[in-house]
Design a protein around this motif. Structure first.
Motif: not given
Length: 404
Positions: A360-385
């Motif tokens: 369950q803890l591992i499943s939380l990573m790819y069902t809850v945590v990863t989806p919230v990190l993706n927009p953060i990664i693409y906005t904070l690390r992308n000058k164009e965005v």
């Protein structure tokens, strides 16, 4: 006591045996009976007692049903007041035809409200972050490029992916009866698996886009035309839908029997297959084959693309050129690492080291945590965005001032 090894040695073993004597009670109030067990356990825990509840519920037409007890649930209340559940199926041939009970995080009794608030905040941030990326790409012509076309589709996938699991998880954290109909369980698995496999293929398409942009930049616009991008996205969706509809339909064509408790917070493939009362070795082989073919193949394509990308970057003469080239694909590489790292660890690790709580803890990573990190990664690390965001905010403020 030999049948209950989880109970600790103590000077007192209070046992409660509850017999339900009417068929109507068992049929209409089964979930209420279970909820009463839990409530009673919570009252007794203050005495630091260990309690075992045992019930022989009636079967239609058989009174107390001593020959076919429906369920026997043991509830252990430890001195910390946390509840853990263990099950014993006295009749493994009893068919499950209506609902599953998702045990989920029931053992964390005192943390239910806290978990609800944490997951609610993460889910809202996920929705806002991914919707923001979609709007920025739609509203800014400068982002109408193949890379951001794929990113728009990835953000849409992430919204659907996490929404197939988190709302139901949030609801179950607030109620005692954590039930889900078999039809609802199947619908959840359809959506979750389709989105997951489609994302695997889409990440491979994004890696191919970065490969062409860095390794063959002069022909990038010719190769990655709008039609090619649409075909790659369409192929990702087609593979995800066809493969997972076939697999999930096959899984839910199996008969389910024994206990209807699933030790997970959503209807994932491994725990649901465990409830099947037939030989599932063929299904497990098919699941493994599909994982290798349709999950590992995109992953290998991603690895191959990045081998070529890194090789090309290292050949660039200037340090600044290498830095700029790598920055264009670093966000995608981080997302791939998060998504595949947790998924591969979940489905390919040995069963000998697998536990329900760990799964369950591992499943939380790819069902809850990863989806919230993706927009953060693409906005904070992308000058164009970030530039598009500032431009959009500036236009909104300017138009608002003009109206006033």
């Amino acid at each position: 006591m030999e049948r209950l090894p989880r109970l600790k040695t103590s000077d007192h073993y209070p046992f409660l045996l509850l017999h339900v004597g009417t068929n109507d009670t068992a049929k209409n109030d089964f979930e209420q009976i279970t909820a009463d067990y839990v409530a009673l356990g919570r009252r007794i825990k203050e005495f630091e007692a260990q309690v075992v509840f045992s019930s022989i519920l009636p079967v239609e037409g058989k009174g107390l049903g001593r020959d076919r007890p429906i369920v026997e649930v043991n509830v252990e209340v430890n001195i910390e007041g946390e509840m853990t559940y263990s099950e014993r199926e006295p009749d493994e041939n009893q068919t499950i035809s209506e609902v599953f009970i998702l045990v989920g995080f029931s053992y964390l009794t005192r943390l239910q409200i806290l978990l609800f608030l944490v997951f609610l905040v993460i889910y809202l941030v996920t929705l806002v972050g991914n919707l923001l990326i979609i709007l920025l790409i739609k509203l800014n012509p400068s982002l109408h490029t193949p890379m951001y076309f794929f990113l728009l589709n990835l953000s849409f996938l992430e919204i659907c992916y996490t929404s197939s699991v988190v709302p139901q998880l949030l609801a179950h954290l607030l109620v005692e009866q954590k039930t889900l109909s078999i039809a609802g369980c199947a619908a959840q698995m359809y959506i979750f698996t389709i989105m997951g496999l489609t994302e695997c293929c889409l990440l491979a398409a994004m890696a191919y886009d970065r490969y062409i942009a860095i390794c063959n930049p002069l022909h990038y616009r010719t190769i990655m035309s709008g039609q090619v991008c649409a075909q790659l996205v369409g192929a990702s969706w087609t593979i995800g839908i066809l493969v997972e509809v076939a697999q999930t339909t096959w899984i839910f064509s199996l008969p389910f029997c024994g206990s209807n408790r699933i030790h997970h917070f959503f209807c994932d493939i491994p725990p649901v297959i465990k409830r099947a009362c037939t030989d599932t070795s063929k299904n497990q082989i098919v699941v493994l084959a599909l994982s290798v073919l349709f999950i590992m193949s995109p992953f290998l394509l991603i690895i191959l693309s990045y081998i070529c990308i890194i090789s090309t970057i290292l050949k660039l003469p200037s340090v600044e050129g290498r830095r700029k080239a790598f920055s264009t694909c670093s966000s995608h590489l981080m997302v791939v690492t998060l998504f595949y790292g947790t998924a591969l660890f979940t489905y390919l690790r040995p069963k000998s080291i697998s536990t329900p709580e760990g799964d369950q803890l591992i499943s939380l990573m790819y069902t809850v945590v990863t989806p919230v990190l993706n927009p953060i990664i693409y906005t904070l690390r992308n000058k164009e965005v970030k530039g598009a965001f500032r431009k959009t905010i500036g236009k909104s403020i300017s138009s608002h001032n003009q109206r006033n």
